[in-house]
Design an enzyme around this catalytic site. Structure first.
Site, short mmCIF file in Angstrom:
data_model
loop_
_atom_site.label_atom_id
_atom_site.label_comp_id
_atom_site.label_asym_id
_atom_site.label_seq_id
_atom_site.Cartn_x
_atom_site.Cartn_y
_atom_site.Cartn_z
N TYR A 185 -3.09 -1.84 10.43
CA TYR A 185 -3.03 -2.01 8.98
C TYR A 185 -1.75 -1.36 8.43
CZ TYR A 185 -4.34 -1.50 4.03
OH TYR A 185 -4.37 -1.54 2.65
N SER A 215 0.86 -1.20 0.00
CA SER A 215 0.00 0.00 0.00
C SER A 215 0.88 1.23 0.00
CB SER A 215 -0.86 0.00 1.27
OG SER A 215 -1.54 1.23 1.40
N1 LIG Z 1 -8.57 -0.53 -1.96
C1 LIG Z 1 -7.61 0.23 -1.51
O1 LIG Z 1 -7.78 1.45 -1.35
C2 LIG Z 1 -6.25 -0.36 -1.20
C3 LIG Z 1 -5.19 0.52 -0.99
C4 LIG Z 1 -3.94 0.01 -0.68
C5 LIG Z 1 -3.76 -1.37 -0.60
N2 LIG Z 1 -4.81 -2.20 -0.82
C6 LIG Z 1 -4.57 -3.65 -0.69
O2 LIG Z 1 -5.07 -4.34 -1.80
C7 LIG Z 1 -5.38 -5.68 -1.42
C8 LIG Z 1 -6.76 -6.04 -1.96
O3 LIG Z 1 -7.73 -5.25 -1.30
P1 LIG Z 1 -9.03 -4.67 -2.02
O4 LIG Z 1 -8.97 -3.22 -1.95
O5 LIG Z 1 -9.22 -5.33 -3.31
O6 LIG Z 1 -10.17 -5.09 -0.97
P2 LIG Z 1 -11.30 -6.21 -1.06
O7 LIG Z 1 -12.19 -6.01 -2.22
O8 LIG Z 1 -11.90 -6.23 0.32
O9 LIG Z 1 -10.49 -7.53 -1.35
C9 LIG Z 1 -9.80 -8.22 -0.36
C10 LIG Z 1 -9.88 -9.69 -0.71
O10 LIG Z 1 -9.08 -10.41 0.22
C11 LIG Z 1 -9.80 -11.55 0.67
N3 LIG Z 1 -9.36 -11.86 2.02
C12 LIG Z 1 -9.37 -11.07 3.12
N4 LIG Z 1 -8.93 -11.74 4.17
C13 LIG Z 1 -8.63 -12.99 3.75
C14 LIG Z 1 -8.16 -14.16 4.39
N5 LIG Z 1 -7.88 -14.19 5.68
N6 LIG Z 1 -7.98 -15.26 3.63
C15 LIG Z 1 -8.26 -15.27 2.30
N7 LIG Z 1 -8.71 -14.20 1.65
C16 LIG Z 1 -8.91 -13.08 2.37
C17 LIG Z 1 -11.28 -11.12 0.62
O11 LIG Z 1 -12.14 -12.22 0.43
P3 LIG Z 1 -12.89 -12.94 1.67
O12 LIG Z 1 -13.42 -11.87 2.54
O13 LIG Z 1 -13.94 -13.77 1.02
O14 LIG Z 1 -11.83 -13.77 2.33
C18 LIG Z 1 -11.30 -10.23 -0.61
O15 LIG Z 1 -11.60 -10.98 -1.76
C19 LIG Z 1 -5.26 -5.73 0.11
O16 LIG Z 1 -4.05 -6.30 0.48
C20 LIG Z 1 -5.31 -4.26 0.49
O17 LIG Z 1 -4.66 -4.02 1.71
C21 LIG Z 1 -6.05 -1.74 -1.14
#
Ligand SMILES: NC(=O)c1ccc[n+]([C@@H]2O[C@H](COP(=O)([O-])OP(=O)(O)OC[C@H]3O[C@@H](n4cnc5c(N)ncnc54)[C@H](OP(=O)(O)O)[C@@H]3O)[C@@H](O)[C@H]2O)c1
Length: 251
Positions: A152, A139
């Site tokens: 986080y 991130s």
């Molecule tokens: N969106 C942003 O603004 C942002 C910014 C910086 C970094 N990121 C990073 O990008 C990555 C993806 O996030 P996103 O934004 O796409 O959010 P998201 O739509 O909530 O996706 C997160 C995914 O991770 C899965 N997940 C969470 N905990 C898990 C576990 N214990 N085991 C297996 N799967 C798990 C969730 O599925 P289930 O709940 O079904 O397990 C979900 O499909 C993350 O690492 C996040 O920190 C996002």
């Protein structure tokens, strides 16, 4: 990165950034496996993209990580790319942290323990491939401590550090290590409706693929691209500005 004919495991690939990357890898002729905790979300993704392979797995649990790797290597011996994407984000008021430790620990285990452990479990296999890649989704907040989500931020800073160290250790091998540092992107991260102020998901995912194609090792986008190279003074200013805007009520 060679963009075609790979076999790719994306953790947390049923939604958000993981699914957007999965879709683009499929379009370029790759075999893609996604995992996550919610079976209905995985099924939904498979209905949309029938070529996807899906697996229920909670990467926060050590036993699930081990069985994921055993299953994946048995079913997909050509596996050559790991995308550590799964993550959660929790708002934590450190002055009123009364929940059970398990609640706080799940953020550390999903965001930090899981990508470190999965990388270590897969390195021996990846070393035997002609070309292999470990992609860690960290991130922009790895560089800018986010006080409203303090655990986080700590996990993402730790994962940036680990990613740099991993890259150095595998330098002379066939494994490349790529870090994707998203800015705020509109997904369900932290809960539905909390990330609506960010970059559009498809534009961000297209930019990540441009970075993959260019062979970039650290891929930021817009604000996160800037913080990767910001000075300490600039970072301190952004930290305060973000905290004033997003601080948790009652602190
Ligand atoms: N969106 C942003 O603004 C942002 C910014 C910086 C970094 N990121 C990073 O990008 C990555 C993806 O996030 P996103 O934004 O796409 O959010 P998201 O739509 O909530 O996706 C997160 C995914 O991770 C899965 N997940 C969470 N905990 C898990 C576990 N214990 N085991 C297996 N799967 C798990 C969730 O599925 P289930 O709940 O079904 O397990 C979900 O499909 C993350 O690492 C996040 O920190 C996002």
């Amino acid at each position: 990165m060679n963009m075609t004919d790979n076999t790719i495991l994306i953790t947390g690939g049923a939604s958000g950034i993981g699914l957007a990357l999965a879709e683009r890898f499929l379009q370029r002729g790759n075999e893609v496996i996604i995992c996550g905790r919610r079976e209905d979300k995985l099924q939904e993704a498979k209905e949309k993209f029938p070529q996807l392979h899906i697996r229920v797995c909670d990467v926060a649990k050590e036993c699930d990580r081990k069985s994921l790797v055993v299953w994946a290597l048995h079913e997909f011996p050509k596996l050559n790319i790991l995308v550590n994407n799964a993550g959660i984000q929790q708002r934590v008021n450190l002055l009123e942290a009364t929940a059970d430790w398990n609640y706080y620990h799940q953020e550390i285990s999903a965001n930090q323990e899981a990508p470190i452990h999965l990388s270590m479990l897969l390195i021996p296999h990846l070393m035997r491939k002609k070309e292999a890649v470990i992609v860690n989704v960290t991130s922009g907040l790895a560089f800018v401590p986010p006080a409203w989500v303090p655990i986080y931020g700590a996990t993402k800073a730790a994962m940036h550090s680990f990613t740099v160290s991993l890259r150095l250790q595998v330098e002379k091998s066939n494994i490349n290590v790529v870090e994707v540092l998203p800015p705020a992107v509109n997904t369900d991260l932290g809960g539905v409706g909390l990330h609506t102020f960010g970059e559009p998901l498809d534009e961000f995912a297209d930019a990540v693929f441009e970075g993959f194609e260019n062979g970039d090792l650290e891929i930021g986008y817009r604000s996160s691209e800037k913080v990767i190279r910001a000075s300490r003074d600039e970072i301190d200013e952004i930290v305060m500005r973000n905290w004033e805007r997003l601080q948790i009520p009652k602190i």
